[in-house]
Design a protein around this motif. Structure first.
Motif, PDB file in Angstrom:
ATOM      1  N   GLU A 116       3.254  10.708  15.284  1.00 30.83           N
ATOM      2  CA  GLU A 116       4.994  10.413  14.650  1.00 30.83           C
ATOM      3  C   GLU A 116       4.765  11.357  13.246  1.00 30.83           C
ATOM      4  O   GLU A 116       6.299  11.862  13.156  1.00 30.83           O
ATOM      5  N   ILE A 117       4.464  11.067  12.236  1.00 33.07           N
ATOM      6  CA  ILE A 117       4.347  11.649  10.896  1.00 33.07           C
ATOM      7  C   ILE A 117       4.476  13.086  11.579  1.00 33.07           C
ATOM      8  O   ILE A 117       5.458  13.880  10.480  1.00 33.07           O
ATOM      9  N   VAL A 118       3.839  13.512  12.318  1.00 30.66           N
ATOM     10  CA  VAL A 118       3.251  15.253  12.238  1.00 30.66           C
ATOM     11  C   VAL A 118       5.263  15.754  12.667  1.00 30.66           C
ATOM     12  O   VAL A 118       5.577  16.143  12.446  1.00 30.66           O
ATOM     13  N   GLN A 119       5.966  15.234  13.760  1.00 34.49           N
ATOM     14  CA  GLN A 119       7.354  15.182  14.281  1.00 34.49           C
ATOM     15  C   GLN A 119       8.121  14.692  13.209  1.00 34.49           C
ATOM     16  O   GLN A 119       9.196  14.256  12.911  1.00 34.49           O
ATOM     17  N   GLY A 120       8.249  14.478  12.000  1.00 29.62           N
ATOM     18  CA  GLY A 120       9.556  13.713  11.247  1.00 29.62           C
ATOM     19  C   GLY A 120       9.622  12.505  11.139  1.00 29.62           C
ATOM     20  O   GLY A 120       9.804  11.716  10.312  1.00 29.62           O
ATOM     21  N   ALA A 121       8.144  11.128  11.848  1.00 29.29           N
ATOM     22  CA  ALA A 121       8.139  10.499  11.712  1.00 29.29           C
ATOM     23  C   ALA A 121       9.705   9.773  11.863  1.00 29.29           C
ATOM     24  O   ALA A 121      10.449   8.638  11.463  1.00 29.29           O
ATOM     25  N   PRO A 122      10.270  10.381  12.795  1.00 33.96           N
ATOM     26  CA  PRO A 122      11.971   9.412  13.846  1.00 33.96           C
ATOM     27  C   PRO A 122      11.691   8.114  13.787  1.00 33.96           C
ATOM     28  O   PRO A 122      12.688   7.301  13.867  1.00 33.96           O
ATOM     29  N   ARG A 123      10.370   7.112  14.671  1.00 35.26           N
ATOM     30  CA  ARG A 123      11.238   6.068  14.665  1.00 35.26           C
ATOM     31  C   ARG A 123       9.959   5.575  13.865  1.00 35.26           C
ATOM     32  O   ARG A 123      10.552   3.902  13.957  1.00 35.26           O
ATOM     33  N   VAL A 124       9.264   5.576  12.538  1.00 33.77           N
ATOM     34  CA  VAL A 124       9.352   4.585  11.885  1.00 33.77           C
ATOM     35  C   VAL A 124       9.599   5.100  10.139  1.00 33.77           C
ATOM     36  O   VAL A 124       8.676   4.375  10.089  1.00 33.77           O
ATOM     37  N   LEU A 125      10.278   5.802  10.667  1.00 36.12           N
ATOM     38  CA  LEU A 125      10.709   6.150   8.671  1.00 36.12           C
ATOM     39  C   LEU A 125      11.426   5.116   8.054  1.00 36.12           C
ATOM     40  O   LEU A 125      10.506   5.430   6.673  1.00 36.12           O
ATOM     41  N   ASP A 126      12.320   4.280   9.004  1.00 39.62           N
ATOM     42  CA  ASP A 126      12.141   3.408   7.943  1.00 39.62           C
ATOM     43  C   ASP A 126      11.421   1.818   7.277  1.00 39.62           C
ATOM     44  O   ASP A 126      11.368   1.778   6.361  1.00 39.62           O
ATOM     45  N   MET A 127      10.319   2.172   8.653  1.00 37.87           N
ATOM     46  CA  MET A 127       9.124   1.903   8.282  1.00 37.87           C
ATOM     47  C   MET A 127       7.969   1.616   6.708  1.00 37.87           C
ATOM     48  O   MET A 127       7.484   1.217   5.667  1.00 37.87           O
ATOM     49  N   ILE A 128       8.101   3.209   6.930  1.00 35.56           N
ATOM     50  CA  ILE A 128       7.142   3.864   6.099  1.00 35.56           C
ATOM     51  C   ILE A 128       8.324   3.647   4.372  1.00 35.56           C
ATOM     52  O   ILE A 128       7.425   3.895   3.585  1.00 35.56           O
ATOM     53  N   GLU A 129       9.577   4.595   4.457  1.00 34.31           N
ATOM     54  CA  GLU A 129      10.041   4.118   3.495  1.00 34.31           C
ATOM     55  C   GLU A 129      11.162   2.622   2.592  1.00 34.31           C
ATOM     56  O   GLU A 129      11.509   1.940   2.411  1.00 34.31           O
ATOM     57  N   GLY A 130      10.075   1.596   3.777  1.00 33.50           N
ATOM     58  CA  GLY A 130      10.194   0.085   3.200  1.00 33.50           C
ATOM     59  C   GLY A 130       9.061  -0.661   3.078  1.00 33.50           C
ATOM     60  O   GLY A 130       8.164  -0.404   1.714  1.00 33.50           O
ATOM     61  N   PRO A 131       8.585  -1.230   4.151  1.00 32.19           N
ATOM     62  CA  PRO A 131       6.903  -1.927   3.902  1.00 32.19           C
ATOM     63  C   PRO A 131       5.989  -1.321   2.972  1.00 32.19           C
ATOM     64  O   PRO A 131       5.317  -1.758   2.401  1.00 32.19           O
ATOM     65  N   LEU A 132       6.290  -0.283   3.743  1.00 38.37           N
ATOM     66  CA  LEU A 132       4.962   0.786   3.009  1.00 38.37           C
ATOM     67  C   LEU A 132       4.712   1.126   1.832  1.00 38.37           C
ATOM     68  O   LEU A 132       4.320   0.980   0.896  1.00 38.37           O
ATOM     69  N   LYS A 133       6.223   1.931   1.046  1.00 39.42           N
ATOM     70  CA  LYS A 133       6.262   2.195   0.436  1.00 39.42           C
ATOM     71  C   LYS A 133       5.964   1.690  -1.038  1.00 39.42           C
ATOM     72  O   LYS A 133       5.638   1.528  -1.875  1.00 39.42           O
ATOM     73  N   THR A 134       7.496  -0.073   0.038  1.00 39.27           N
ATOM     74  CA  THR A 134       6.706  -0.754  -1.697  1.00 39.27           C
ATOM     75  C   THR A 134       5.142  -1.609  -1.535  1.00 39.27           C
ATOM     76  O   THR A 134       4.952  -1.774  -2.553  1.00 39.27           O
ATOM     77  N   LEU A 135       4.785  -1.505  -0.206  1.00 39.64           N
ATOM     78  CA  LEU A 135       3.367  -1.863  -0.330  1.00 39.64           C
ATOM     79  C   LEU A 135       1.964  -1.383  -1.516  1.00 39.64           C
ATOM     80  O   LEU A 135       1.721  -1.228  -2.305  1.00 39.64           O
ATOM     81  N   VAL A 136       2.603   0.205  -0.961  1.00 32.18           N
ATOM     82  CA  VAL A 136       1.701   1.974  -2.045  1.00 32.18           C
ATOM     83  C   VAL A 136       2.165   1.055  -3.314  1.00 32.18           C
ATOM     84  O   VAL A 136       0.886   1.422  -4.131  1.00 32.18           O
ATOM     85  N   ASP A 137       3.323   1.403  -3.958  1.00 32.58           N
ATOM     86  CA  ASP A 137       3.953   1.389  -5.267  1.00 32.58           C
ATOM     87  C   ASP A 137       3.218  -0.465  -6.116  1.00 32.58           C
ATOM     88  O   ASP A 137       2.495   0.557  -7.141  1.00 32.58           O
ATOM     89  N   ASP A 138       2.602  -1.136  -5.199  1.00 27.54           N
ATOM     90  CA  ASP A 138       2.421  -1.991  -5.647  1.00 27.54           C
ATOM     91  C   ASP A 138       0.824  -2.157  -5.918  1.00 27.54           C
ATOM     92  O   ASP A 138       0.582  -2.172  -6.554  1.00 27.54           O
ATOM     93  N   LYS A 139       0.418  -1.573  -5.123  1.00 22.76           N
ATOM     94  CA  LYS A 139      -1.047  -1.185  -5.385  1.00 22.76           C
ATOM     95  C   LYS A 139      -1.221  -0.134  -6.095  1.00 22.76           C
ATOM     96  O   LYS A 139      -2.677  -0.193  -7.385  1.00 22.76           O
ATOM     97  N   ALA A 140      -0.783   1.174  -6.177  1.00 22.58           N
ATOM     98  CA  ALA A 140      -0.578   2.101  -7.218  1.00 22.58           C
ATOM     99  C   ALA A 140      -0.579   1.455  -8.569  1.00 22.58           C
ATOM    100  O   ALA A 140      -1.309   1.657  -9.568  1.00 22.58           O
ATOM    101  N   ALA A 141       0.392   0.308  -8.701  1.00 18.58           N
ATOM    102  CA  ALA A 141       0.387  -0.067 -10.071  1.00 18.58           C
ATOM    103  C   ALA A 141      -0.872  -1.495 -10.233  1.00 18.58           C
ATOM    104  O   ALA A 141      -1.086  -1.218 -11.941  1.00 18.58           O
TER     105      ALA A 141
END
Length: 209
Positions: A116-141
């Protein structure tokens, strides 16, 4: 006959058929990707007719989205458990080992997500830019805070997390290549990988005199 009783077997059959479809789709999508997979393939692996499959899911994309939605929650779980309960180096190494264990136990899911990621994440981009990004940013902090406090060696926390993904999911996404080179007995190479990754990240993160 009581209507509630008569409905129970049908409901159980429906639940079983849905699970059979999703399991079959996971096989097909992880091997062929979304574009290469067909409803006919999924129906055949599930042991159902195509019209029967379409009774449960209206399209190939509906099945794919259902799989990815369930997968995303499981995929975030190991990172959620990265916390400040233990020593920072131990916490990060434990996270890497949890990701490696997911590559061992959930290889189809890993390949599904990678495709899915290799194809540009057309069906999960909102999840990547939403919950995944929030969690990664939190753990990166959190990791960045450990570095600032001098509890781990200086490291870019986001790229550290990316490197853990790369060094663990590789064993699922490139399973054929890994096995072709190592020719392991079963999954013996995962124990070797765990030892290597423990040494790698411990050495990277430990502050030296």
């Amino acid at each position: 006959m009581d209507k509630a009783v008569s409905r129970t077997p049908r409901t159980r059959i429906q639940a079983r058929n849905r699970e059979a479809i999703l399991d079959a789709a996971l096989d097909v999508f992880s091997q062929h990707g979304f574009r290469g997979a067909t409803l006919d393939q999924i129906a055949e692996v599930a042991g159902l007719s195509k019209p029967n499959l379409l009774y449960y899911f209206p399209s190939k994309e509906a099945i794919h989205v259902r799989l990815l939605s369930g997968l995303m929650d499981s995929w975030l779980d190991p990172l959620r458990h990265l916390g400040d309960a233990g020593e920072p180096v131990d916490e990060i190494v434990a996270y890497a080992l949890r990701k490696l264990d997911m590559a061992r136990t959930l290889p189809r899911e890993s390949r599904l997500f990678a495709n899915e990621i290799v194809q540009g994440a057309p069906r999960v981009l909102d999840m990547i830019e939403g919950p995944l990004k929030t969690l990664v940013d939190d753990k990166a902090a959190l990791i960045g805070g450990w570095a600032q406090e001098g509890r781990i060696a200086p490291v870019d926390p986001h790229h550290l997390i990316f490197s853990i993904w790369a060094t663990t999911q590789h064993y699922a996404d490139f399973d054929v290549q890994v096995r072709g080179i190592l020719t392991p007995e079963g999954d013996a190479h995962f124990a070797e990988a765990a030892g290597f990754l423990t040494t790698l990240y411990t050495n990277l993160l430990t502050i030296r005199p």
